[in-house]
Design a protein around this motif. Structure first.
Motif, mmCIF file in Angstrom:
data_model
loop_
_atom_site.group_PDB
_atom_site.id
_atom_site.type_symbol
_atom_site.label_atom_id
_atom_site.label_comp_id
_atom_site.label_asym_id
_atom_site.label_seq_id
_atom_site.Cartn_x
_atom_site.Cartn_y
_atom_site.Cartn_z
ATOM 1 N N UNK A 162 44.330 46.046 50.886
ATOM 2 C CA UNK A 162 44.191 47.346 50.213
ATOM 3 C C UNK A 162 43.094 48.216 50.833
ATOM 4 N N UNK A 203 38.534 60.486 41.042
ATOM 5 C CA UNK A 203 38.979 59.624 39.957
ATOM 6 C C UNK A 203 37.906 58.596 39.591
ATOM 7 N N UNK A 357 39.973 49.202 43.776
ATOM 8 C CA UNK A 357 40.948 48.914 42.710
ATOM 9 C C UNK A 357 41.924 50.072 42.534
ATOM 10 N N UNK A 361 46.128 50.326 42.934
ATOM 11 C CA UNK A 361 47.023 50.798 41.873
ATOM 12 C C UNK A 361 47.875 51.985 42.308
ATOM 13 N N UNK B 108 43.211 44.419 36.305
ATOM 14 C CA UNK B 108 42.919 45.027 37.600
ATOM 15 C C UNK B 108 41.953 44.195 38.441
ATOM 16 N N UNK B 109 40.940 43.652 37.777
ATOM 17 C CA UNK B 109 39.921 42.945 38.550
ATOM 18 C C UNK B 109 40.450 41.624 39.091
ATOM 19 N N UNK B 112 42.379 42.577 42.072
ATOM 20 C CA UNK B 112 41.491 42.939 43.171
ATOM 21 C C UNK B 112 40.929 41.703 43.859
ATOM 22 N N UNK B 115 43.453 40.168 46.107
ATOM 23 C CA UNK B 115 43.684 40.823 47.405
ATOM 24 C C UNK B 115 42.634 40.403 48.428
ATOM 25 N N UNK B 116 41.494 39.914 47.951
ATOM 26 C CA UNK B 116 40.506 39.374 48.899
ATOM 27 C C UNK B 116 40.779 37.906 49.211
ATOM 28 N N UNK B 224 50.023 48.562 36.296
ATOM 29 C CA UNK B 224 48.913 49.283 36.943
ATOM 30 C C UNK B 224 49.202 50.782 36.990
ATOM 31 N N UNK B 227 48.880 52.360 33.581
ATOM 32 C CA UNK B 227 47.467 52.448 33.196
ATOM 33 C C UNK B 227 46.767 53.585 33.932
ATOM 34 N N UNK B 228 47.057 53.680 35.239
ATOM 35 C CA UNK B 228 46.426 54.693 36.077
ATOM 36 C C UNK B 228 46.775 56.096 35.614
#
Lengths: 492, 492
Positions: A162, A203, A357, A361, B108-109, B112, B115-116, B224, B227-228
């Motif tokens: 990402x 944002x 993050x 999204x 979300x966290x 995230x 993704x790492x 996501x 929510x966004x």
């Protein structure tokens, strides 16, 4: 900073002017008296030598002196010409005086119709901020694309991280050093050009309903991003050459605090702002950081033209100065390498994790291939050489378009003197409505940006922005035609 | 639809069973009695012929009958094996029963950090929905990339139209016809994968604070995006194989109307939903359109797996049916051609113009090169042939992973029987916390998605999603290891 036409030449400081200085002064007088007008060819060195009864060397010295002062410029194999800037009134009248009211951007539909109009065949596009294709390293990029496609199948089959591929984040971190910022690759998040970078930054930093201070005039992309985030733009007076007025900014911050609607962020483009081409001084950058810290306002810096200064060192970003740790930098390679790759980035200090993050999204990750291609191009060292060529060419082309405007537009027309980038911001006589001019020009297949796009008020109605990255006889003819249309509009 | 293990074989409908049917019935009984367990190799044709005293032909006919009923499957040069589905309890217990409360996505966290984590060297990634690289036409794409890079310099130097290049929009319009939708290229807006498509669609259709109905479980990308956009997700009971429960949906719509907070949109994935792999029937699609029209709810259809059905015709999109004119279709080539290109699209009916404007404000335009490469690949006709191979392979690999789960996981484990895509949704014994399982698996370099990611409630704690696009001894070993970890968690 480019030399200014109105600066008194060095000669005035010397006790007894030398012969070449006297010759220069005489030519200067004729230019100011408009005997030689902007864009005019001056007498050849041989002619002037004969007319003035001085040596060829003396004439050459005189012309070089005038060139150093920015009043004239040579063209290869053609002689010396009066610079367009020579007819400009001082920059002051072009200073903006926006209303102190935060507003929403309302020109989305005009922009949308422009994105369709630009597809017309044969259109001369002076509206959009595309880099000059003739300058871009396209052949080299095509070769790199082929080798990356062969060697990196994962660029196709994987989503990619990402935050973007490490190779390009490393190059961005390295190059930021030239702009005075010490940045780790881990701080960089790759985005869809600078536009997504700004959207993510707003944002992360702001809350809906908030107010963002911007330069006036301001690139419409910034105003779109602010509007999209549910925020209002507050335009702040901006000086044509030196960037945002710090006094006006601080006044606006205080006023909004008093109103109970404090400004949440300030989006600025200190290096070669679009459309002004202004560049803030080192001292003003320092002060801007201090003001932002004092008022608890986040600075979001658009540095997309930072590499395209006409002369001198790469100007520094706000992060390079005291108090700049929390400046959010947004940038891209769209103006320098390839807009079609849509590779931008954001460096967001304490908002980094939030932005990563948000990026996931919104769009998961950026396409891999363009990132790897640009990383490879930056790594192999061709970028600096290319930039030197591009900066020189943009400076030249912007100068040519300025001259043409001076030549073909009504004499009361004012033009910025950008110190980088490739935009010209043109103030037309009061009575000229640039939205009308836009329509008339389009009917002649000439495409321009109306000034109203650069404001959330109905301001800048008699301004246009011209994209001046390219120069050709065809473009000169378009500028001449534009000038004729403006003349007609005045007479009507 | 794949045949079901629990379906009574056709034999039961014939008045007097033939010999091969009797043989088949006996084998079937042994499988249901778990004498032969899922994944087990059945007696060879020669052995069974000898044991049963019937001819080789009769045994072959019996095995083919069982194969047709989905109970067993052949492996080349190896014989017949019991299908994983054979041990599944009926799908009903896996039906979701979400709470009727709209909520925000809160994972979300976790995403995230995933993704790492996925960057860890040596990780076996069963978590993310990447297509199988071995299936993708990578060599062909690399050749196309080189030629497009040479022949289309404008892919580098231009921004490209905000809606995307015409070549790819034409291909998308053409291919939509196979999904029953008549779409003009002018209706298509190219996006950064399906994720941006969904974000733009929600933004255009809904107003912040609103409620969006979703399937339960639901792909986290959808949650996501909702929510966004400042919206809440309302999970609706979804049947493991047949998709969203229309009764539950209509109840939810009525309930929200009664509460004064009507549902604004319903995001559904009728074709091979992620994570369930469910596919709605033609009749249900018709009814869904009618319900949406009756309640003034916009349907946003995620069709990203639509081309990846295991058998039969390409299932139709909602737009193909009465009342589907205003369904917003979101899709991408990320699951079929190349996720790294990030080429998606949205077809938005009456919201088209609004979405085009939003696209310009968010990201200006999509990168040109990936669009032109995919357009070229689609034009030259290799796509259908490639798809046939891919669909077969995914069906096979999903079957292999199902079998392995049946073999290595506790017997009370339940697995979906997807009819397309390459996801498996696995229900573990109640006591197994999949967030804990995620961490334990990661410590063994095995990467899975915890069920909690697929819900806005704290639901699906004892579920995991496994990405089953690839199959190899290494992956089988990872599934075996996962099974051992689950066994240990139960005993602890």
């Amino acid at each position: 900073m480019p030399a200014e036409a109105t600066t008194v030449p060095n000669t005035s400081h010397t006790p007894a002017p030398k012969l070449y200085e006297k010759v220069a002064e005489r030519i200067r007088g004729m230019i100011l008296d408009r005997i030689y007008r902007p864009g005019d060819r001056l007498p050849s060195v041989r002619e002037l030598s004969k007319q003035s009864g001085v040596s060829i060397t003396t004439v050459l010295d005189a012309y070089r002196l005038l060139e150093d002062s920015g009043l004239i410029h040579p063209r290869p194999q053609s002689g010396y010409y009066v610079h367009a800037y020579a007819n400009l009134k001082p920059a002051e009248p072009m200073r903006s005086a926006p209303a102190p009211t935060p507003s929403h951007f309302t020109r989305d539909q005009m922009l949308q119709s422009m994105t369709h109009e630009v597809e017309r065949p044969g259109l001369i596009d002076l509206a959009f901020a595309n880099p000059n294709p003739d300058l871009l390293p396209l052949a080299k990029l095509a070769r790199i694309i082929s080798s990356v496609a062969r060697e990196h199948p994962e660029a196709s089959y994987g989503y990619g991280p990402p935050s973007g591929h490490r190779a390009i984040r490393e190059q961005i971190a390295q190059r930021s050093f030239a702009a005075g910022a010490v940045i780790s690759p881990d701080e960089v998040v790759i985005t869809m050009g600078c536009q997504e970078a700004m959207c993510l930054a707003l944002r992360a930093v702001c809350t809906p309903g908030g107010v963002v201070a911007v330069e006036s005039p301001c690139h419409y992309g910034v105003l779109q991003a602010i509007h999209l985030a549910g925020l209002r733009s507050l335009e702040v007076k901006t000086r044509t050459r030196e960037g945002i007025s710090l006094e006006a900014l601080e006044d606006a911050l205080v006023e909004q605090e008093d109103k109970g609607a404090p400004v949440q962020a300030c989006m600025v483009s200190p290096n070669f702002q679009n459309p002004l081409g202004s560049c803030m001084s080192v001292e003003d950058k320092r002060r801007l950081n201090a003001i932002a810290n004092r008022h608890n306002v986040v600075l979001i810096e658009d540095d997309v033209y930072g590499d395209l200064g006409f002369e001198g060192d790469r100007p520094r970003v706000l992060r390079a100065f005291d108090g700049g740790e929390n400046v959010v930098i947004c940038s891209s390679f769209s103006k320098t390498i390839a807009p079609g790759y849509r590779v931008g980035w954001v460096v967001a200090g304490k908002w980094h994790s939030e932005i990563e993050r948000l990026k996931h999204s919104f769009t998961i990750s950026a396409p891999s291939l363009p990132q790897l291609v640009i990383a490879e191009f930056l790594t192999d060292g061709g970028y600096d050489q290319y930039l030197r060529r591009a900066r020189k060419a943009y400076s030249f082309n912007v100068g040519r378009m300025s001259e043409a405007i001076a030549r073909y537009f009504p004499p009361e027309t004012l033009v910025t003197r950008p110190s980088g980038g490739y935009m010209l911001w043109v103030q037309l006589p009061e009575c000229v409505d640039s939205v009308e001019l836009y329509a008339k020009a389009l009917s002649h297949n000439i495409f321009i940006s109306a000034g109203v796009l650069f404001s959330v008020e109905d301001g800048y109605r008699n301004f246009i922005r011209l994209s001046a990255g390219k120069w050709s006889p065809e473009i000169e003819a378009a500028v001449a035609k534009l000038g004729r249309i403006v003349h007609q509009m005045i007479q009507a």
